[in-house]
Scaffold this active site. Structure first.
Site, mmCIF file in Angstrom:
data_model
loop_
_atom_site.group_PDB
_atom_site.id
_atom_site.type_symbol
_atom_site.label_atom_id
_atom_site.label_comp_id
_atom_site.label_asym_id
_atom_site.label_seq_id
_atom_site.Cartn_x
_atom_site.Cartn_y
_atom_site.Cartn_z
ATOM 1 N N HIS A 34 82.381 53.501 70.382
ATOM 2 C CA HIS A 34 83.369 54.262 69.602
ATOM 3 C C HIS A 34 84.735 53.573 69.543
ATOM 4 C CE1 HIS A 34 84.692 55.840 73.509
ATOM 5 N NE2 HIS A 34 85.768 56.299 72.911
ATOM 6 N N HIS A 59 83.604 48.575 75.761
ATOM 7 C CA HIS A 59 84.921 48.745 75.141
ATOM 8 C C HIS A 59 85.864 47.557 75.407
ATOM 9 C CE1 HIS A 59 83.248 52.618 74.656
ATOM 10 N NE2 HIS A 59 83.774 53.220 75.685
#
Ligand code: BG6
Length: 475
Positions: free
Chosen positions: A175, A237
Protein backbone atom coordinates in the site's frame (compact mmCIF):
# COMPACT_ATOMS: atom_id res chain seq x y z
CA UNK A 1 3.30 5.45 -15.81
CA UNK A 2 0.21 3.53 -16.75
CA UNK A 3 0.16 0.29 -18.62
CA UNK A 4 -2.45 -2.16 -19.74
CA UNK A 5 -4.62 0.70 -20.92
CA UNK A 6 -6.44 -1.77 -23.04
CA UNK A 7 -7.02 -4.30 -20.30
CA UNK A 8 -10.70 -4.94 -19.67
CA UNK A 9 -11.97 -3.74 -16.32
CA UNK A 10 -12.96 -6.43 -13.85
CA UNK A 11 -16.69 -6.60 -13.22
CA UNK A 12 -16.84 -8.48 -9.91
CA UNK A 13 -14.60 -8.15 -6.90
CA UNK A 14 -14.44 -11.28 -4.74
CA UNK A 15 -13.03 -10.56 -1.30
CA UNK A 16 -11.68 -13.56 0.55
CA UNK A 17 -11.54 -12.59 4.21
CA UNK A 18 -14.58 -10.31 3.94
CA UNK A 19 -15.31 -10.51 7.67
CA UNK A 20 -11.67 -9.99 8.69
CA UNK A 21 -9.68 -7.11 10.05
CA UNK A 22 -8.27 -5.70 6.84
CA UNK A 23 -11.67 -5.71 5.14
CA UNK A 24 -13.11 -3.88 8.11
CA UNK A 25 -10.37 -1.31 8.48
CA UNK A 26 -9.40 -0.62 4.89
CA UNK A 27 -11.33 -2.40 2.18
CA UNK A 28 -14.96 -1.44 2.85
CA UNK A 29 -14.18 2.26 3.36
CA UNK A 30 -12.08 2.19 0.16
CA UNK A 31 -14.90 0.49 -1.76
CA UNK A 32 -17.38 3.04 -0.46
CA UNK A 33 -15.19 5.82 -1.83
CA UNK A 34 -14.80 4.02 -5.15
CA UNK A 35 -18.59 3.92 -5.46
CA UNK A 36 -18.92 7.50 -4.25
CA UNK A 37 -16.38 8.85 -6.70
CA UNK A 38 -17.94 6.83 -9.48
CA UNK A 39 -14.63 5.27 -10.55
CA UNK A 40 -16.11 1.87 -11.25
CA UNK A 41 -19.23 -0.14 -11.39
CA UNK A 42 -18.91 -3.62 -9.98
CA UNK A 43 -20.47 -6.39 -8.02
CA UNK A 44 -18.80 -7.48 -4.82
CA UNK A 45 -18.86 -10.93 -3.29
CA UNK A 46 -17.57 -11.30 0.23
CA UNK A 47 -16.26 -14.77 1.05
CA UNK A 48 -15.46 -15.90 4.58
CA UNK A 49 -15.55 -18.95 6.78
CA UNK A 50 -17.48 -17.05 9.48
CA UNK A 51 -21.11 -17.93 10.04
CA UNK A 52 -22.43 -14.89 8.28
CA UNK A 53 -25.13 -14.11 5.77
CA UNK A 54 -25.75 -11.26 3.35
CA UNK A 55 -27.50 -9.07 5.95
CA UNK A 56 -24.82 -9.57 8.54
CA UNK A 57 -22.11 -8.68 6.04
CA UNK A 58 -24.07 -5.57 5.10
CA UNK A 59 -24.18 -4.60 8.77
CA UNK A 60 -20.48 -5.11 9.17
CA UNK A 61 -19.64 -3.17 6.01
CA UNK A 62 -21.86 -0.31 7.15
CA UNK A 63 -20.24 -0.27 10.57
CA UNK A 64 -16.78 -0.31 9.03
CA UNK A 65 -17.57 2.57 6.69
CA UNK A 66 -19.05 4.50 9.59
CA UNK A 67 -15.74 4.26 11.46
CA UNK A 68 -13.94 6.47 8.97
CA UNK A 69 -16.60 8.24 6.94
CA UNK A 70 -19.54 10.19 8.25
CA UNK A 71 -22.63 8.74 6.62
CA UNK A 72 -26.33 8.72 7.32
CA UNK A 73 -26.98 5.01 7.30
CA UNK A 74 -30.49 4.76 5.91
CA UNK A 75 -30.31 7.68 3.54
CA UNK A 76 -26.86 7.53 2.04
CA UNK A 77 -27.38 6.75 -1.64
CA UNK A 78 -23.84 5.54 -2.21
CA UNK A 79 -24.12 3.09 0.67
CA UNK A 80 -27.52 1.82 -0.42
CA UNK A 81 -26.20 1.26 -3.92
CA UNK A 82 -23.00 -0.39 -2.72
CA UNK A 83 -24.88 -2.79 -0.43
CA UNK A 84 -27.22 -3.74 -3.24
CA UNK A 85 -24.11 -4.92 -5.12
CA UNK A 86 -22.65 -6.80 -2.13
CA UNK A 87 -23.28 -10.51 -1.83
CA UNK A 88 -21.99 -13.15 0.58
CA UNK A 89 -20.63 -16.67 0.14
CA UNK A 90 -19.71 -18.58 3.28
CA UNK A 91 -17.61 -21.69 3.72
CA UNK A 92 -14.28 -23.24 4.49
CA UNK A 93 -11.51 -22.32 2.00
CA UNK A 94 -10.35 -25.94 1.93
CA UNK A 95 -13.78 -27.19 0.96
CA UNK A 96 -14.70 -27.69 -2.72
CA UNK A 97 -18.30 -26.87 -1.86
CA UNK A 98 -17.35 -23.26 -1.03
CA UNK A 99 -15.99 -22.85 -4.55
CA UNK A 100 -19.11 -24.46 -6.05
CA UNK A 101 -21.15 -21.82 -4.25
CA UNK A 102 -18.78 -19.14 -5.44
CA UNK A 103 -19.10 -20.36 -9.02
CA UNK A 104 -22.88 -20.01 -8.79
CA UNK A 105 -22.58 -16.53 -7.33
CA UNK A 106 -20.25 -15.63 -10.20
CA UNK A 107 -22.48 -16.88 -12.99
CA UNK A 108 -22.97 -13.41 -14.48
CA UNK A 109 -19.37 -12.33 -14.02
CA UNK A 110 -17.16 -12.11 -17.09
CA UNK A 111 -14.02 -10.82 -15.41
CA UNK A 112 -13.77 -11.55 -11.72
CA UNK A 113 -10.99 -10.11 -9.58
CA UNK A 114 -10.11 -12.17 -6.50
CA UNK A 115 -8.69 -10.35 -3.54
CA UNK A 116 -6.87 -12.46 -0.94
CA UNK A 117 -7.34 -10.42 2.22
CA UNK A 118 -6.65 -13.50 4.34
CA UNK A 119 -3.79 -14.88 6.43
CA UNK A 120 -0.87 -15.82 4.15
CA UNK A 121 -1.05 -19.52 5.19
CA UNK A 122 -4.29 -19.72 3.19
CA UNK A 123 -3.10 -18.10 -0.07
CA UNK A 124 -2.06 -21.36 -1.66
CA UNK A 125 -5.23 -23.24 -0.70
CA UNK A 126 -7.46 -20.58 -2.19
CA UNK A 127 -5.47 -20.19 -5.41
CA UNK A 128 -5.41 -23.96 -5.96
CA UNK A 129 -9.14 -24.26 -5.38
CA UNK A 130 -9.90 -21.38 -7.75
CA UNK A 131 -7.90 -23.22 -10.36
CA UNK A 132 -9.52 -26.59 -9.71
CA UNK A 133 -12.92 -25.03 -10.11
CA UNK A 134 -11.82 -23.29 -13.32
CA UNK A 135 -12.55 -19.93 -11.75
CA UNK A 136 -9.16 -18.56 -12.80
CA UNK A 137 -10.18 -18.00 -16.41
CA UNK A 138 -10.25 -14.32 -17.49
CA UNK A 139 -9.63 -13.39 -13.90
CA UNK A 140 -7.13 -11.38 -11.88
CA UNK A 141 -5.86 -11.90 -8.40
CA UNK A 142 -4.85 -9.35 -5.79
CA UNK A 143 -2.51 -10.68 -3.12
CA UNK A 144 -2.04 -8.85 0.16
CA UNK A 145 1.31 -8.66 1.84
CA UNK A 146 3.22 -10.40 3.28
CA UNK A 147 4.07 -12.02 -0.02
CA UNK A 148 5.93 -15.00 1.44
CA UNK A 149 7.88 -15.02 4.68
CA UNK A 150 11.32 -15.56 3.18
CA UNK A 151 12.85 -16.15 -0.24
CA UNK A 152 11.85 -19.79 -0.49
CA UNK A 153 8.22 -19.31 0.48
CA UNK A 154 7.92 -16.28 -1.82
CA UNK A 155 9.24 -18.39 -4.70
CA UNK A 156 6.78 -21.16 -3.86
CA UNK A 157 3.90 -18.73 -3.62
CA UNK A 158 4.86 -17.15 -6.94
CA UNK A 159 4.91 -20.61 -8.49
CA UNK A 160 1.45 -21.44 -7.22
CA UNK A 161 0.08 -18.06 -8.33
CA UNK A 162 1.70 -18.40 -11.76
CA UNK A 163 0.29 -21.89 -12.22
CA UNK A 164 -3.20 -20.37 -12.09
CA UNK A 165 -2.75 -16.79 -13.37
CA UNK A 166 -0.38 -15.14 -15.83
CA UNK A 167 2.04 -12.63 -14.23
CA UNK A 168 0.16 -9.64 -15.66
CA UNK A 169 -3.00 -10.79 -13.86
CA UNK A 170 -1.30 -10.96 -10.46
CA UNK A 171 -1.47 -7.79 -8.38
CA UNK A 172 0.83 -7.84 -5.36
CA UNK A 173 -0.18 -5.09 -2.96
CA UNK A 174 2.24 -2.83 -1.16
CA UNK A 175 0.00 0.00 0.00
CA UNK A 176 3.01 2.34 0.29
CA UNK A 177 3.12 2.49 -3.50
CA UNK A 178 -0.37 3.99 -3.47
CA UNK A 179 0.66 6.91 -1.26
CA UNK A 180 0.88 10.31 -2.84
CA UNK A 181 4.16 11.27 -1.14
CA UNK A 182 5.81 8.03 -2.30
CA UNK A 183 4.63 8.39 -5.88
CA UNK A 184 6.10 11.86 -5.72
CA UNK A 185 9.58 10.45 -5.05
CA UNK A 186 9.63 9.04 -8.54
CA UNK A 187 8.15 12.18 -10.00
CA UNK A 188 10.40 14.60 -8.13
CA UNK A 189 13.54 12.72 -9.13
CA UNK A 190 12.82 12.39 -12.81
CA UNK A 191 10.67 15.42 -13.58
CA UNK A 192 13.49 17.75 -12.46
CA UNK A 193 16.93 18.07 -13.97
CA UNK A 194 18.79 19.80 -11.13
CA UNK A 195 18.92 16.72 -8.89
CA UNK A 196 20.54 14.26 -11.22
CA UNK A 197 24.07 15.78 -11.16
CA UNK A 198 24.31 15.45 -7.36
CA UNK A 199 22.25 12.29 -6.87
CA UNK A 200 25.19 9.94 -6.44
CA UNK A 201 28.18 8.84 -4.38
CA UNK A 202 30.11 12.03 -5.22
CA UNK A 203 27.72 14.33 -3.36
CA UNK A 204 25.68 12.13 -1.06
CA UNK A 205 27.24 11.07 2.23
CA UNK A 206 24.50 8.74 3.39
CA UNK A 207 20.75 8.26 3.42
CA UNK A 208 18.41 7.67 6.36
CA UNK A 209 14.87 6.39 6.23
CA UNK A 210 12.77 6.29 9.39
CA UNK A 211 9.30 4.83 9.72
CA UNK A 212 8.32 5.24 13.34
CA UNK A 213 5.04 4.51 15.09
CA UNK A 214 4.03 5.65 18.55
CA UNK A 215 1.82 2.63 19.20
CA UNK A 216 2.35 -1.09 19.70
CA UNK A 217 1.09 -4.21 17.97
CA UNK A 218 -2.46 -3.55 19.22
CA UNK A 219 -4.67 -6.55 18.47
CA UNK A 220 -2.25 -7.98 15.90
CA UNK A 221 0.05 -9.78 18.33
CA UNK A 222 -0.46 -13.23 16.82
CA UNK A 223 0.19 -11.98 13.28
CA UNK A 224 3.19 -9.97 14.43
CA UNK A 225 4.72 -13.02 16.12
CA UNK A 226 4.99 -14.67 12.72
CA UNK A 227 6.27 -11.51 11.05
CA UNK A 228 8.38 -9.07 13.08
CA UNK A 229 9.46 -5.66 11.91
CA UNK A 230 11.80 -6.84 9.12
CA UNK A 231 9.08 -8.78 7.32
CA UNK A 232 6.27 -6.42 8.24
CA UNK A 233 7.63 -3.15 6.89
CA UNK A 234 11.30 -3.37 5.85
CA UNK A 235 11.35 -5.99 3.07
CA UNK A 236 8.36 -4.29 1.44
CA UNK A 237 7.59 -0.66 2.35
CA UNK A 238 11.10 0.57 3.19
CA UNK A 239 12.78 -1.35 0.38
CA UNK A 240 10.30 0.09 -2.12
CA UNK A 241 11.27 3.56 -0.91
CA UNK A 242 14.97 2.70 -1.29
CA UNK A 243 14.34 1.45 -4.83
CA UNK A 244 12.53 4.63 -5.83
CA UNK A 245 15.30 6.78 -4.40
CA UNK A 246 18.14 4.72 -5.81
CA UNK A 247 16.97 3.56 -9.23
CA UNK A 248 18.33 4.76 -12.56
CA UNK A 249 15.95 6.67 -14.81
CA UNK A 250 13.56 4.22 -16.46
CA UNK A 251 14.25 3.72 -20.16
CA UNK A 252 10.74 4.50 -21.29
CA UNK A 253 7.34 5.35 -19.90
CA UNK A 254 5.68 2.23 -18.56
CA UNK A 255 5.33 -0.32 -15.81
CA UNK A 256 8.04 -2.68 -16.96
CA UNK A 257 10.64 0.07 -17.39
CA UNK A 258 10.22 1.07 -13.74
CA UNK A 259 10.13 -2.53 -12.53
CA UNK A 260 13.33 -3.29 -14.44
CA UNK A 261 15.17 -0.46 -12.70
CA UNK A 262 13.81 -1.37 -9.26
CA UNK A 263 14.90 -4.94 -9.80
CA UNK A 264 18.46 -3.82 -10.57
CA UNK A 265 18.58 -2.00 -7.23
CA UNK A 266 17.67 -5.16 -5.32
CA UNK A 267 20.13 -7.12 -7.44
CA UNK A 268 22.95 -4.75 -6.54
CA UNK A 269 22.11 -4.56 -2.83
CA UNK A 270 24.54 -6.41 -0.60
CA UNK A 271 22.70 -9.20 1.29
CA UNK A 272 22.47 -8.31 4.96
CA UNK A 273 24.71 -9.80 7.59
CA UNK A 274 23.80 -10.15 11.29
CA UNK A 275 26.04 -7.21 12.23
CA UNK A 276 24.30 -4.87 9.78
CA UNK A 277 21.15 -5.18 11.82
CA UNK A 278 20.05 -4.10 15.28
CA UNK A 279 16.90 -5.78 16.54
CA UNK A 280 14.87 -4.37 19.39
CA UNK A 281 11.73 -5.25 21.30
CA UNK A 282 9.67 -2.83 23.36
CA UNK A 283 9.31 -3.70 27.02
CA UNK A 284 5.89 -5.25 27.56
CA UNK A 285 5.62 -6.83 24.10
CA UNK A 286 5.85 -10.32 25.61
CA UNK A 287 2.63 -9.79 27.55
CA UNK A 288 0.61 -8.52 24.58
CA UNK A 289 -2.29 -10.83 23.58
CA UNK A 290 -1.18 -13.51 21.13
CA UNK A 291 2.52 -13.05 21.94
CA UNK A 292 4.74 -15.74 23.40
CA UNK A 293 6.14 -14.84 26.88
CA UNK A 294 9.69 -15.55 25.73
CA UNK A 295 9.34 -14.05 22.27
CA UNK A 296 12.45 -12.65 20.60
CA UNK A 297 10.47 -11.14 17.71
CA UNK A 298 11.71 -7.64 16.83
CA UNK A 299 9.33 -4.71 17.11
CA UNK A 300 12.18 -2.41 16.08
CA UNK A 301 14.99 -2.74 13.65
CA UNK A 302 17.73 -0.52 12.37
CA UNK A 303 19.95 -1.58 9.54
CA UNK A 304 22.76 -0.47 7.35
CA UNK A 305 22.83 -1.48 3.73
CA UNK A 306 24.89 -0.89 0.65
CA UNK A 307 24.00 -0.81 -3.02
CA UNK A 308 27.10 -1.87 -4.90
CA UNK A 309 26.43 0.03 -8.10
CA UNK A 310 28.39 2.69 -9.95
CA UNK A 311 26.06 5.38 -8.58
CA UNK A 312 25.92 4.22 -4.96
CA UNK A 313 29.17 2.41 -4.15
CA UNK A 314 30.31 3.29 -0.63
CA UNK A 315 27.15 5.21 0.34
CA UNK A 316 25.50 3.68 3.40
CA UNK A 317 21.71 3.53 3.63
CA UNK A 318 20.39 3.52 7.19
CA UNK A 319 16.87 2.19 7.61
CA UNK A 320 14.94 2.18 10.82
CA UNK A 321 11.44 1.30 11.91
CA UNK A 322 9.72 0.44 15.13
CA UNK A 323 6.62 0.33 17.25
CA UNK A 324 6.24 2.38 20.46
CA UNK A 325 8.74 5.02 19.36
CA UNK A 326 8.25 8.68 20.37
CA UNK A 327 6.29 9.80 17.27
CA UNK A 328 4.43 8.40 14.29
CA UNK A 329 6.22 9.65 11.21
CA UNK A 330 7.91 8.60 8.02
CA UNK A 331 10.87 10.61 6.78
CA UNK A 332 13.81 10.38 4.44
CA UNK A 333 17.03 12.29 4.94
CA UNK A 334 19.51 12.59 2.09
CA UNK A 335 22.66 13.84 3.81
CA UNK A 336 25.01 15.61 1.43
CA UNK A 337 28.76 15.71 1.88
CA UNK A 338 30.56 18.54 3.62
CA UNK A 339 32.34 21.14 1.51
CA UNK A 340 35.88 19.95 0.80
CA UNK A 341 37.54 23.05 2.24
CA UNK A 342 36.93 24.59 5.70
CA UNK A 343 36.74 28.31 4.98
CA UNK A 344 34.54 29.39 7.88
CA UNK A 345 34.71 28.97 11.61
CA UNK A 346 31.33 27.36 12.00
CA UNK A 347 32.24 24.42 9.84
CA UNK A 348 35.00 23.58 12.25
CA UNK A 349 32.72 23.71 15.28
CA UNK A 350 29.54 22.30 13.81
CA UNK A 351 31.11 20.07 11.23
CA UNK A 352 28.35 17.57 10.81
CA UNK A 353 25.69 20.05 9.77
CA UNK A 354 26.09 19.82 6.05
CA UNK A 355 23.31 20.26 3.52
CA UNK A 356 20.55 17.78 3.16
CA UNK A 357 17.26 17.01 1.50
CA UNK A 358 14.42 15.95 3.71
CA UNK A 359 11.36 14.18 2.37
CA UNK A 360 8.59 14.07 4.91
CA UNK A 361 6.14 11.39 3.95
CA UNK A 362 3.88 11.23 6.95
CA UNK A 363 1.92 12.47 8.92
CA UNK A 364 2.14 15.41 6.53
CA UNK A 365 4.13 15.51 3.33
CA UNK A 366 6.78 18.04 2.37
CA UNK A 367 10.18 18.33 0.75
CA UNK A 368 12.90 20.57 2.15
CA UNK A 369 16.45 21.41 1.17
CA UNK A 370 18.66 22.59 4.00
CA UNK A 371 21.45 25.00 3.22
CA UNK A 372 23.73 27.08 5.40
CA UNK A 373 23.10 30.79 5.52
CA UNK A 374 25.29 33.41 7.19
CA UNK A 375 23.97 34.99 10.35
CA UNK A 376 24.16 38.79 10.58
CA UNK A 377 27.34 39.97 12.23
CA UNK A 378 31.05 40.36 11.65
CA UNK A 379 31.83 36.70 11.96
CA UNK A 380 31.39 34.27 9.14
CA UNK A 381 29.16 31.95 11.06
CA UNK A 382 25.89 30.62 9.78
CA UNK A 383 22.96 28.39 10.47
CA UNK A 384 21.41 25.60 8.56
CA UNK A 385 18.00 26.63 7.24
CA UNK A 386 15.39 24.56 5.50
CA UNK A 387 14.09 25.93 2.22
CA UNK A 388 10.73 24.34 1.66
CA UNK A 389 10.46 23.09 -1.87
CA UNK A 390 7.00 21.75 -1.62
CA UNK A 391 4.17 21.31 0.78
CA UNK A 392 2.09 18.54 -0.64
CA UNK A 393 -1.66 18.76 -0.53
CA UNK A 394 -3.61 16.08 1.31
CA UNK A 395 -4.22 13.00 -0.73
CA UNK A 396 -7.23 12.82 -2.97
CA UNK A 397 -7.56 9.09 -2.64
CA UNK A 398 -6.44 6.84 0.18
CA UNK A 399 -3.97 4.18 -1.01
CA UNK A 400 -6.46 1.30 -0.89
CA UNK A 401 -8.99 3.21 -2.96
CA UNK A 402 -6.42 3.93 -5.59
CA UNK A 403 -4.87 0.47 -5.64
CA UNK A 404 -8.18 -1.40 -5.76
CA UNK A 405 -9.37 0.83 -8.59
CA UNK A 406 -6.13 0.21 -10.49
CA UNK A 407 -6.35 -3.55 -9.95
CA UNK A 408 -9.96 -3.61 -11.17
CA UNK A 409 -8.89 -1.65 -14.24
CA UNK A 410 -5.85 -3.86 -14.81
CA UNK A 411 -3.30 -1.06 -14.33
CA UNK A 412 -0.15 -2.51 -12.74
CA UNK A 413 1.92 0.65 -12.33
CA UNK A 414 1.65 0.65 -8.52
CA UNK A 415 2.11 -3.06 -7.92
CA UNK A 416 5.22 -5.19 -7.59
CA UNK A 417 6.66 -7.75 -9.94
CA UNK A 418 7.62 -11.33 -9.11
CA UNK A 419 11.36 -10.97 -9.76
CA UNK A 420 11.68 -7.78 -7.69
CA UNK A 421 9.79 -9.27 -4.74
CA UNK A 422 12.08 -12.29 -4.74
CA UNK A 423 15.22 -10.17 -5.14
CA UNK A 424 14.15 -8.09 -2.12
CA UNK A 425 13.68 -11.26 -0.05
CA UNK A 426 17.14 -12.43 -1.07
CA UNK A 427 18.66 -9.37 0.66
CA UNK A 428 17.08 -10.04 4.04
CA UNK A 429 17.01 -13.83 3.84
CA UNK A 430 20.39 -14.28 5.58
CA UNK A 431 19.32 -12.19 8.61
CA UNK A 432 15.99 -13.95 8.89
CA UNK A 433 17.97 -17.12 9.47
CA UNK A 434 20.84 -15.74 11.52
CA UNK A 435 20.63 -12.65 13.67
CA UNK A 436 21.59 -11.22 17.01
CA UNK A 437 19.07 -11.31 19.83
CA UNK A 438 16.60 -8.46 20.22
CA UNK A 439 17.54 -5.85 22.83
CA UNK A 440 14.74 -4.44 24.96
CA UNK A 441 13.90 -0.77 24.70
CA UNK A 442 11.62 1.48 26.70
CA UNK A 443 8.29 2.42 25.16
CA UNK A 444 8.54 5.95 23.86
CA UNK A 445 12.31 5.82 23.27
CA UNK A 446 14.11 5.69 19.91
CA UNK A 447 14.93 2.00 20.30
CA UNK A 448 17.98 0.25 21.73
CA UNK A 449 21.28 2.09 22.20
CA UNK A 450 23.00 -0.21 19.74
CA UNK A 451 21.02 1.43 16.92
CA UNK A 452 22.90 4.67 17.57
CA UNK A 453 26.24 2.94 17.07
CA UNK A 454 25.22 1.57 13.69
CA UNK A 455 25.61 5.01 12.12
CA UNK A 456 29.20 5.26 13.35
CA UNK A 457 31.22 8.01 11.68
CA UNK A 458 28.32 9.12 9.55
CA UNK A 459 26.84 11.19 12.39
CA UNK A 460 23.63 10.36 14.20
CA UNK A 461 20.04 9.46 13.50
CA UNK A 462 17.84 12.32 12.55
CA UNK A 463 14.71 11.86 14.66
CA UNK A 464 11.41 13.03 13.17
CA UNK A 465 9.78 15.71 15.31
CA UNK A 466 6.15 15.65 16.37
CA UNK A 467 3.96 17.81 14.16
CA UNK A 468 1.12 20.04 15.15
CA UNK A 469 -0.91 19.51 12.01
CA UNK A 470 -1.77 15.88 11.67
CA UNK A 471 -3.61 13.70 9.25
CA UNK A 472 -2.54 15.29 6.05
CA UNK A 473 -1.82 11.79 4.98
CA UNK A 474 -4.70 9.37 4.84
CA UNK A 475 -3.88 5.73 5.13
C1 BG6 B 1 1.52 -2.29 7.46
C2 BG6 B 1 2.10 -3.04 8.64
O1 BG6 B 1 1.85 -2.94 6.26
O2 BG6 B 1 2.02 -0.98 7.45
C3 BG6 B 1 1.78 -2.30 9.92
O3 BG6 B 1 1.58 -4.35 8.69
C4 BG6 B 1 2.21 -0.86 9.84
O4 BG6 B 1 2.40 -2.93 11.03
C5 BG6 B 1 1.67 -0.22 8.57
O5 BG6 B 1 1.70 -0.18 10.96
C6 BG6 B 1 2.20 1.19 8.36
O6 BG6 B 1 1.48 1.76 7.31
P1 BG6 B 1 1.02 3.27 7.35
O7 BG6 B 1 0.27 3.47 6.07
O8 BG6 B 1 0.17 3.45 8.56
O9 BG6 B 1 2.29 4.06 7.43
Amino acid sequence: MHNNHHAHPGDTLVIFGATGNLAYKMIFPALYNIFKHGHLNMNIIGVASSKYNREKLHQRATESINQTINIQQNKDKTLIHMLSCLDYVGGDYRDKETFNKLEKALQNAKRPVYYLAIPPELFTTVIKNLKNQNLNKNARIIVEKPFGRDLKSAQELNQVALSAFPEDSIFRIDHYLGKEAIMNLLYFRFANSFLEPIWNRNYIDHIQITLSENFGVKDRGAFYESAGCLRDVVQNHLFQIVALLAMEPPAYQGFNAIQNEKLKIFQSMRPLHADDLVRGQYKGYQTEPGVSPDSDVETFCALKLYIDSWRWAGVPWFLRSGKHLPVSAAEILIQLKKPPQHLFDDLATQGEQSNYFRFKLSPSAAIALAARIKRTGKEFIGTQQELFLQDLQPEEEAPYERLLTDAMLGDRALFTREDAVEAAWAIIDPVLKQHNKSCFYKKGSWGPQAAQKLIGNNGHWDNPKPEEHKNNFKS
